[in-house]
Design a protein around this motif. Structure first.
Motif: not given
Length: 248
Positions: A100-113, A132-140
């Protein structure tokens, strides 16, 4: 000019509501069905939309939109570097791996395996996740500058499930723990059936450019698996960061 604007609006609405039919789309946009139908056919001819199949006809956005978005943000280079790392992480865990990549206060899923297990988490590419409510987002968030975090907190913390963190002080404490531990966790804070661990990918400027996560159904997640996956995802994010120019 108006036809072009209508077509762009239709593309945005289909992306937000897909799959969607012409009548529902016309009502949502407060446009004549004939205008919406012309825009749909134009976008279909140009390769931006496709029919979902069945009757009545419903429309979906094609992968072309994601491809153009990746080119605009440089994500194609990120994906090229990330996929081998993600493949190794999937082999190690046997679970679905997301980028996922950060964008505008959220994170966007861009690839999945995806995992080969029959019970799995399926999220569409382009899905936006609350920071604030996802692992990807909190990591960022944990890897972001203080001013970016302050700006995010100023917008308020929406609640998605009973376990969503909505108190700023509690979120700040969790982000400090993520920095200490090296990875973020999510146990049903966005969707009650989703559990994940994630780590931020730090780019050459020392800022988070992406996050990698291991995602499992909540029914299959344990404290032991979170700890194991956390160590693996943290190492994977560091390898990807080095590949992208961060200091090892």
């Amino acid at each position: 000019m108006q036809n072009v604007l209508n077509a762009l609006r239709v593309l945005e609405e289909v992306a937000a509501r897909q799959p969607i039919g012409v009548a529902e789309l016309a009502r949502a946009m407060d446009l004549p069905k004939s205008s919406v139908q012309r825009a749909l056919l134009t976008l279909h001819t140009a390769g931006w939309l496709r029919q979902a199949g069945g009757a009545p006809t419903r429309w979906l956005v094609t992968a072309k939109a994601l491809q153009v978005g990746r080119q605009a943000t440089g994500e194609l280079g990120l994906r090229d570097a990330a996929v081998p790392v993600m493949e190794e992480l999937r082999r190690q865990t046997g679970e679905t791996v997301h980028l996922a990549v950060p964008e505008g206060g959220r994170v966007i899923l861009v690839e999945r395996l995806e995992t080969s297990q029959p019970v799995r988490i399926v999220l569409p590419l382009g899905q936006d996740l609350p920071a604030h409510a996802s692992a990807n987002g909190k990591a960022v968030l944990a890897a972001s500058p203080a001013e970016a975090l302050e700006s995010y907190l100023a917008e308020g913390l929406a609640r998605y499930t009973d376990t969503t963190i909505v108190e700023p002080r509690r979120l700040l404490d969790e982000l400090a723990e993520i920095r200490r531990r090296g990875y973020a966790t999510n146990s049903g804070e966005w969707r009650s059936d989703v559990s994940a661990v994630a780590s931020a990918v730090i780019g050459g400027l020392g800022l988070p450019v992406a996050s990698i996560s291991v995602n499992v159904p909540a029914s299959r997640a344990t404290d032991a698996s979170q700890t194991e996956h956390g160590a693996l995802v943290s190492a994977a994010a560091k390898r990807l960061g080095v590949a992208l120019g961060a200091r090892g």
